[in-house]
Design a protein around this motif. Structure first.
Motif, PDB file in Angstrom:
ATOM      1  N   ASN A   1      39.137   0.082 -24.932  1.00  0.00           N
ATOM      2  CA  ASN A   1      39.783   0.140 -26.235  1.00  0.00           C
ATOM      3  C   ASN A   1      40.433  -1.185 -26.606  1.00  0.00           C
ATOM      4  OD1 ASN A   1      39.051   2.871 -26.493  1.00  0.00           O
ATOM      5  ND2 ASN A   1      40.674   3.374 -25.044  1.00  0.00           N
ATOM      6  N   VAL A   2      40.989  -1.854 -25.598  1.00  0.00           N
ATOM      7  CA  VAL A   2      41.624  -3.145 -25.878  1.00  0.00           C
ATOM      8  C   VAL A   2      40.556  -4.161 -26.286  1.00  0.00           C
ATOM      9  CG1 VAL A   2      43.001  -5.017 -24.937  1.00  0.00           C
ATOM     10  CG2 VAL A   2      43.515  -2.666 -24.293  1.00  0.00           C
ATOM     11  N   ALA A   3      39.418  -4.136 -25.614  1.00  0.00           N
ATOM     12  CA  ALA A   3      38.344  -5.071 -25.943  1.00  0.00           C
ATOM     13  C   ALA A   3      37.812  -4.793 -27.348  1.00  0.00           C
ATOM     14  CB  ALA A   3      37.234  -4.967 -24.911  1.00  0.00           C
ATOM     15  N   ILE A   4      37.651  -3.514 -27.674  1.00  0.00           N
ATOM     16  CA  ILE A   4      37.159  -3.147 -29.007  1.00  0.00           C
ATOM     17  C   ILE A   4      38.138  -3.632 -30.074  1.00  0.00           C
ATOM     18  CG2 ILE A   4      36.699  -1.201 -30.550  1.00  0.00           C
ATOM     19  CD1 ILE A   4      35.681   0.299 -28.019  1.00  0.00           C
TER      20      ILE A   4
ATOM     21  N   GLU B   1      30.357 -14.479 -33.758  1.00  0.00           N
ATOM     22  CA  GLU B   1      29.595 -13.387 -33.175  1.00  0.00           C
ATOM     23  C   GLU B   1      30.337 -12.889 -31.931  1.00  0.00           C
ATOM     24  OE1 GLU B   1      25.034 -12.395 -31.949  1.00  0.00           O
ATOM     25  OE2 GLU B   1      25.629 -14.469 -32.275  1.00  0.00           O
ATOM     26  N   VAL B   2      30.484 -11.559 -31.871  1.00  0.00           N
ATOM     27  CA  VAL B   2      31.210 -10.980 -30.739  1.00  0.00           C
ATOM     28  C   VAL B   2      30.298 -10.012 -29.996  1.00  0.00           C
ATOM     29  CG1 VAL B   2      33.239  -9.695 -30.003  1.00  0.00           C
ATOM     30  CG2 VAL B   2      33.358 -11.136 -32.041  1.00  0.00           C
ATOM     31  N   THR B   3      30.185 -10.203 -28.701  1.00  0.00           N
ATOM     32  CA  THR B   3      29.349  -9.322 -27.894  1.00  0.00           C
ATOM     33  C   THR B   3      30.196  -8.715 -26.784  1.00  0.00           C
ATOM     34  OG1 THR B   3      27.633 -10.955 -28.235  1.00  0.00           O
ATOM     35  CG2 THR B   3      27.146  -9.175 -26.684  1.00  0.00           C
ATOM     36  N   VAL B   4      30.100  -7.415 -26.630  1.00  0.00           N
ATOM     37  CA  VAL B   4      30.849  -6.756 -25.562  1.00  0.00           C
ATOM     38  C   VAL B   4      29.860  -6.270 -24.503  1.00  0.00           C
ATOM     39  CG1 VAL B   4      32.439  -4.889 -24.973  1.00  0.00           C
ATOM     40  CG2 VAL B   4      32.633  -6.031 -27.193  1.00  0.00           C
TER      41      VAL B   4
END
Lengths: 263, 625
Positions: B326-329, B396-399
């Motif tokens: 959740n923190v990363a999101i 651009e963000v990649t998880v």
């Protein structure tokens, strides 16, 4: 089993069940109507850790055919660590039973949680049948077996075995006074040899209680080499637990001191 | 401090036992010959009265017990019915009501342990019921009246840890009117949350969010704040703890408290040696990233990669840290939405990432790929979408994740929001962990694309590692001091995972927040408030009544070896001034471990003595008591 006649032998099984898990599991078993043989008589204790070897061995001495100990699953003990001690103590009880010659599998330790009603019925059914196959305990009929079980009971009450079985868990998990954790296998070996020694010494005391006996005689009854018997007797004399009776000819005999011990 | 209840009974009286056999309607009566069992009970030694009831627990059954106690001068009562686990308190209270010490009551279970489990063998079940009652009589004859100790509770709480959970606990207790000592080892309140940028779901900054709580705690007349301080010593038991609190380098000061709440929080795991952390400049942890955002010192970025489950779920720690997805999101959304706002003044101030390599070729490549991606959708709408998406064009963000665990309502919505904003979620497996490396002055990440079954490499400007919360390194010291357990991973272990989540097994000590495992802020507040209300129970009542179920030391046998002190899980034994073991009644739970351990056999348990247990067990073997 409905056709049991009153004269037929039925196994007498005693269960020590901890209040929080296995007694509750037995309650749930009843609520769920899982059936099991009528042989078991349960005694409620707060925790399986309460069951000292003496309680179990004394009951075997009294002629029980089987003893079932029930505790919480490891890690679930209501008293945090109680059942770890139970596990260690049961190992000691079984070792002592082996020494005594009474079948060690007349004693069983089982973890039953409060939700395992069906498991409780299965365990009791299976254990009762197992004891039935072993047949009646011969303790009451066989004098020498009685002496050996009594010796096992006495050995379980010695300072050495009680201290070892009480400290074992701490020595393995927390370490000794030097903060060294001991190897469980190594410690088991130490406890096993202490168990053997204490059993033999207790048996010497048991046998020499009513009648003074010579080393040779004791060796014969116990099926032990005489030098080993003599070494035990030296220790027991040092502890003021046995006394030498006036030698007749060249053969001294030894008699147990009723209220002996280190003063 | 300790008062005894005034119920007295003479233990030398010859037992006069009354046995009440219950039919429980047909629950027992249908499967056990109750009249013959009651008749049999009359033949047992010391039994002066035996009867049967349809329902012993109904009012007429209870009044039957009360009358019989008076009429037959009973000094032991046995009820043979259901289970003591549910009905013992009722019958004990009935005995007490008739002037009989409740510890002279014996319960025999002939329902759960007999009639219900032997429904097809009435003869054998009846015989067993008789045996069980005979065992009960053997036990009852040896029972001794007990007095319950009443222990007064100091109406003062101690909260260890000034983070969100600790502050919530302290504020709740203080609001209830109890004085609270709040001990915080740092110079400021707020704990871990102080470091954070904003809190997900809300737009507010973390500091701003918790400011009212801090202000409340600081200003509360019932809260004594000990900043820069630690707890040095704890002695005593529920209601009567003496704690030593010392400021850094200062002298320890003793305070008396009744209850203790442990809320010492957690730390972020340092991923030394994982994914180029501490090796390449722009590899940071989630919390470090938050700090950069908070200080508005993010460098210009074109592509950011989050790597989830770094060091958790089996890599170093076994558990899932629960909050990092959740923190990363949240941070992914932050980056996309608020990129301009967070961009920093790095050139001026300088941060740990001022060695960041400038992105050179990356831009074109990223733009090209983005173009390709958009083109795949609906031709022609690309422009409109591009306008709508705005910020993601710039970054651009990649998880990279193993699984996204965005549990519950809010988090799942946030996750969907992130996906709408074109945050990419790329799954990896433990067999193919992503690799972070530097090539041509450019940070790159290689990952295995699960669907394509191909290894892919992408340039990134920053890698954020989501590492788990880990236990405080000094939790062990506190655990020893308070005699409360730690779990395998070093977090504090509650009394019961489901039913007593904020209690320790030791009475009077409670636990809240991340010191017992990863939790987010609202969960920490819930736990803090819960722990406070649990701790308030004995303080509001003013006393605790210790059930007379404890160890008793025979000083004539005790050698002071201390083995019992070692094995007691509650710290309920100590050495007295004579060097002998002494039981702290209020702390003892009566498990009996010390009794079974004592090498000298000097410890017994009230009404669970060897003699009582053996008499009960052996009675089952003989036909006579």
């Amino acid at each position: 089993m409905a056709d049991k006649t009153s004269g037929e032998w039925e196994p007498k099984v005693i269960g020590f069940l901890c209040n929080w898990c296995s007694y509750a599991g037995a309650d749930l078993c009843g609520v769920s109507r899982y059936q099991y043989p009528t042989n078991i008589r349960a005694v409620r204790v707060m925790c399986s850790t309460r069951i000292s070897p003496h309680l179990v061995l004394d009951i075997f001495k009294a002629g029980a055919d089987g003893v079932l100990l029930g505790g919480c699953h490891i890690g679930d003990c209501h008293y945090i660590t109680g059942n770890y001690y139970t596990e260690k103590r049961v190992r000691l009880m079984k070792r002592l039973l082996e020494e005594s010659g009474l079948e060690a599998d007349r004693l069983r330790l089982e973890w039953v949680s409060a939700s395992e009603g069906e498991k409780f019925s299965k365990i009791v059914t299976e254990f009762t049948e197992h004891v039935r196959k072993l047949g009646p305990s011969k303790v009451k009929k066989d004098e020498s077996l009685m002496a050996r079980v009594a010796a096992a009971d006495d050995a379980s009450e010695t300072f050495r075995l009680r201290a070892l079985s009480g400290k074992e868990f701490g020595l393995v998990t927390k370490g000794n006074v030097y903060n060294n954790k001991l190897d469980p296998a190594e410690l088991d070996k130490i406890i096993d040899s202490a168990t053997e020694e204490e059993f033999e010494r207790s048996l010497i005391l048991e046998l020499s209680r009513t009648k003074p006996r010579s080393v040779k005689e004791l060796g014969g009854i116990m099926e032990l080499p005489t030098d080993k018997v003599l070494r035990h007797i030296v220790v027991l004399r040092q502890k003021n637990m046995i006394t030498m009776e006036h030698p007749e000819g060249f053969t001294p005999t030894y008699k147990t001191i009723e209220i002996g011990g280190e003063q | 401090m300790i008062h005894m209840t005034d119920k007295k009974a003479n233990e030398n009286d010859k037992p006069r036992i009354g046995v009440f056999v219950c039919s429980c309607g047909s629950n027992i009566g249908g499967f056990v010959d109750v009249p013959s069992v009651a008749d049999y009970a009359k033949t047992l030694p010391d039994v002066v009265y035996a009867t049967q009831n349809m329902y012993t627990c109904a009012e007429d059954g209870l009044s039957n017990i009360r009358e019989a106690i008076r009429k037959h001068n009973l000094n032991r009562v046995i009820v043979a019915s259901c289970t003591p686990r549910t009905h013992a308190p009722l019958f004990q209270a009935t005995c007490e009501g008739a002037g009989l010490n409740k510890y002279l009551f014996t319960f025999v279970n002939i329902r759960e342990h007999c009639s219900w489990v032997h429904m097809k063998e009435k003869d054998l079940a009846s015989k067993k019921a008789k045996d069980l009652i005979r065992m009960g009589v053997a036990r009852a004859r040896l029972l001794i009246p007990q007095e319950e100790a009443k222990v007064e509770v100091e109406p003062v709480g101690l909260v260890i840890g000034g983070g969100v959970s600790g502050m919530s606990a302290a504020a709740s207790m203080a609001d209830m009117g109890f004085q609270v000592h709040l001990v915080e080892k740092d110079g400021e309140l707020g704990g871990f949350v102080r470091l954070l940028n904003n809190l997900y779901v809300t737009e507010k900054g973390a500091a701003e969010t918790i400011a009212p709580l801090i202000a409340k705690v600081k200003g509360h007349k019932n809260i004594v704040l000990h900043l820069n301080s630690t707890v040095k010593s704890v002695e005593g038991f529920i209601g009567n703890y003496t704690v030593g609190i010392a400021p850094k380098g200062g002298e320890e000061k003793k305070s008396k408290v009744g209850t203790i709440v442990v809320a010492t929080g957690a730390l972020e795991f340092v991923p030394e040696g994982l994914y180029g952390y501490n090796q390449y400049p722009n590899v940071v942890t989630l919390t470090e990233f938050e700090i950069l955002c908070k200080r508005k010192t993010l460098p210009k970025l074109k592509s950011v990669a989050f790597v989830q489950c770094v060091g958790s779920r089996g890599q170093k720690m076994s558990y899932c840290s629960r909050i990092c997805c959740n923190v990363a999101i949240k941070n992914a959304i932050n980056i996309v939405d608020n990129y301009e706002g967070m961009l920093g003044v790095m050139e001026k101030e300088g941060t740990l990432i001022d060695k960041i390599p400038r992105q050179k070729k990356a831009t074109d490549e990223i733009l090209e790929r983005r173009r390709r991606r958009r083109g795949r959708g609906s031709e022609g709408e690309g422009d409109a979408e591009e306008v709508k998406l705005g910020p993601s064009d710039k970054i651009e963000v990649t998880v990279f994740n193993r699984d996204v665990m965005s549990y519950g309502v809010e988090h799942e919505l946030t996750y969907n929001k992130a996906r709408e904003k074109r945050v990419k979620f790329v799954r990896y497996t433990v067999d193919h962990l992503p690799k972070v490396f530097m090539e041509d002055n450019q940070l790159k990440i290689t990952y295995f694309h699960e669907t394509l079954k191909l290894e892919r490499t992408m340039p990134v400007d920053m890698v954020v590692l989501s590492t788990p919360l880990v236990a405080q390194p000094d939790a062990g010291d506190l655990s020893k001091m308070l005699k409360v357990p730690l779990g395998q991973e070093g977090f504090f272990l509650e009394a019961h995972v489901k039913l007593r989540p904020v209690d320790f097994a030791t009475d009077g000590i409670y636990v809240a927040g991340t010191c017992k495992g990863p939790a987010d802020i609202s969960e920490s507040v819930i736990q803090g408030s819960a722990a406070a209300s649990r701790a308030a129970i004995p303080m509001a009542k003013g006393y605790v009544q210790a059930e007379a179920l404890s160890s008793v030391v025979d000083e004539t046998k005790c050698t002071g070896c201390g083995t019992c002190i070692e094995v007691c899980p509650y710290g309920a034994l100590r050495k007295n001034e004579k060097g002998f073991a002494e039981v702290i009644i209020a702390a003892c739970k009566g498990c009996g471990c010390c009794g079974a351990t004592c090498p000298e056999g000097a410890i017994s348990m009230t009404n669970y003595t060897d003699a009582q247990l053996l008499a009960e067990a052996k009675a089952s073997l003989d036909e006579e008591v």
